[in-house]
Design a protein around this motif. Sequence first.
Motif, mmCIF file in Angstrom:
data_model
loop_
_atom_site.group_PDB
_atom_site.id
_atom_site.type_symbol
_atom_site.label_atom_id
_atom_site.label_comp_id
_atom_site.label_asym_id
_atom_site.label_seq_id
_atom_site.Cartn_x
_atom_site.Cartn_y
_atom_site.Cartn_z
ATOM 1 N N ARG A 37 -10.739 2.001 -14.328
ATOM 2 C CA ARG A 37 -10.388 3.054 -13.372
ATOM 3 C C ARG A 37 -11.559 3.919 -12.890
ATOM 4 O O ARG A 37 -11.780 4.035 -11.710
ATOM 5 C CB ARG A 37 -9.279 3.952 -13.918
ATOM 6 C CG ARG A 37 -8.560 4.715 -12.797
ATOM 7 C CD ARG A 37 -7.245 5.314 -13.242
ATOM 8 N NE ARG A 37 -6.570 5.938 -12.114
ATOM 9 C CZ ARG A 37 -5.732 5.325 -11.304
ATOM 10 N NH1 ARG A 37 -5.445 4.056 -11.478
ATOM 11 N NH2 ARG A 37 -5.167 5.958 -10.297
ATOM 12 N N HIS B 208 -3.363 -4.873 -7.976
ATOM 13 C CA HIS B 208 -3.490 -3.879 -9.056
ATOM 14 C C HIS B 208 -2.287 -4.009 -9.995
ATOM 15 O O HIS B 208 -1.444 -4.897 -9.841
ATOM 16 C CB HIS B 208 -3.484 -2.460 -8.475
ATOM 17 C CG HIS B 208 -4.717 -2.095 -7.717
ATOM 18 N ND1 HIS B 208 -5.568 -1.099 -8.122
ATOM 19 C CD2 HIS B 208 -5.243 -2.582 -6.562
ATOM 20 C CE1 HIS B 208 -6.564 -0.988 -7.270
ATOM 21 N NE2 HIS B 208 -6.383 -1.869 -6.306
ATOM 22 N N CYS B 209 -2.182 -3.057 -10.956
ATOM 23 C CA CYS B 209 -0.951 -2.894 -11.725
ATOM 24 C C CYS B 209 -0.861 -1.447 -12.162
ATOM 25 O O CYS B 209 -1.817 -0.682 -12.021
ATOM 26 C CB CYS B 209 -0.918 -3.832 -12.934
ATOM 27 S SG CYS B 209 -2.106 -3.392 -14.209
ATOM 28 N N GLU C 138 -6.982 -3.796 -15.041
ATOM 29 C CA GLU C 138 -5.662 -4.176 -14.517
ATOM 30 C C GLU C 138 -5.687 -5.681 -14.252
ATOM 31 O O GLU C 138 -6.174 -6.133 -13.225
ATOM 32 C CB GLU C 138 -5.372 -3.387 -13.233
ATOM 33 C CG GLU C 138 -5.372 -1.876 -13.487
ATOM 34 C CD GLU C 138 -5.154 -1.057 -12.224
ATOM 35 O OE1 GLU C 138 -5.021 -1.637 -11.125
ATOM 36 O OE2 GLU C 138 -5.124 0.182 -12.338
ATOM 37 N N HIS D 227 -9.722 -1.976 -10.390
ATOM 38 C CA HIS D 227 -9.787 -0.916 -11.398
ATOM 39 C C HIS D 227 -10.297 -1.405 -12.757
ATOM 40 O O HIS D 227 -10.360 -0.631 -13.715
ATOM 41 C CB HIS D 227 -8.406 -0.266 -11.569
ATOM 42 C CG HIS D 227 -8.212 0.907 -10.648
ATOM 43 N ND1 HIS D 227 -7.040 1.137 -9.968
ATOM 44 C CD2 HIS D 227 -9.046 1.911 -10.298
ATOM 45 C CE1 HIS D 227 -7.163 2.251 -9.244
ATOM 46 N NE2 HIS D 227 -8.378 2.729 -9.422
HETATM 47 ZN ZN LIG Z 1 -5.287 0.050 -9.842
#
Ligand SMILES: [Zn+2]
Length: 385
Positions: free
Chosen positions: A94, A171-172, A45, A42
């Motif tokens: 994103r 991810h986060c 992240e 993304h």
């Molecule tokens: Zn993500």
Amino acid sequence: MSRRTETLPLLAPTPGVERSLVVHRYGREGARPKVYLQAALHADEWPGLMALHHLLPLLDDADAAGRIVGEIVVVPYANPLGMDNRLGGIVSGRYAYDGSGNYNRDWADLAPLVKDRLNGPLSGDVAADVTRVRGALREALDDLPDRTPTMQWRKTLMRLSADADHVLDLHCDGEAEPHLYANEARAGTAMTLAQAMGIGIVLLEEEAGGGAFDTAPVELWWRLAEAGVAEAEHLPAVCFGATIELRGKNDVSDELGRQDAAGLMRFLARIGALASGAADGLTPPPDGLSTAYRLDAVDTVNAPIAGLVAYQRPLGAMVEEGEVVAVLIDPAAVPGENRVEVTTAQTGRLFTYNEHRLVQPGDRLVKVVGDKPLGYRKKGSLLED
Ligand SMILES: [Zn+2]
């Protein structure tokens, strides 16, 4: 065999600009299990970048000690296109600037493409069929369209990962406790991963929908039967995929990176990609730390109005259905009418916050996970945009 590091060129978006992906390969090509790891799909992240930074020297040490059994492929930054998308000094992340949408949605549905190249029924001999499907898969991936920078980048990542036994996508969330998403067909592996990494919350879905990166190679193995390939119903769930949410966007430190890298090494040993060897120097998480939940039991609480957020319960709090989790403050309203209470529909654990404190209607405020499936959460559309 020692690490091989490759630089894969990506299509130049404009004259004078070059983009590339770096790939580190460990173990013999074609050895099993094949594990694929990537970070920051993304783009904004970054905890996964730190985790893989600390994982690579551990893999180098394991390599030098002859402990690599499977094939391990590491892409330390997955999305140079998105990392370059800055607006006012901020990496927006994103969503692609070229209009192609969320970087982690709409990854290719591989089953129809593989079906076209199988040219006939499978045999029912599972081992032979898995080999045959993987061969057809590689041909199908070579034929994916690549006429734009985004398409060519997507194709490059898919060709590195789609024939893996394990796909780990780091991810986060905005602000969050660590959690992971996986398919319930491989619930056991998901729990092994969570336990190895000290992740308390495991979210399992039958069909999340949306075409997330890690679900494309996972769902292929049962979508072939749905696509009408004879004898495909005998295929097991060959590929395990997980989206691992390493806390919140600003949870980036050497200490957390070392902890996550040690967790990944434990998982690699538990699935047989690494021969067990010297301890990684950190105490393993306690047994019984991880709990599995249904993804449709996650209440995604959205903002009903625009306003300033005042969270009412801390991250990690146990909350009750109907409880106020946040108050939205509308600075334009008159005193007495300027605070709107927002409640949760779930009894359980509040595990994410939106990192922004000024929101618009529809923005997600918190997620709460519990045991009760929520009627508004529909199979096939369980992921946010
Ligand atoms: Zn993500």
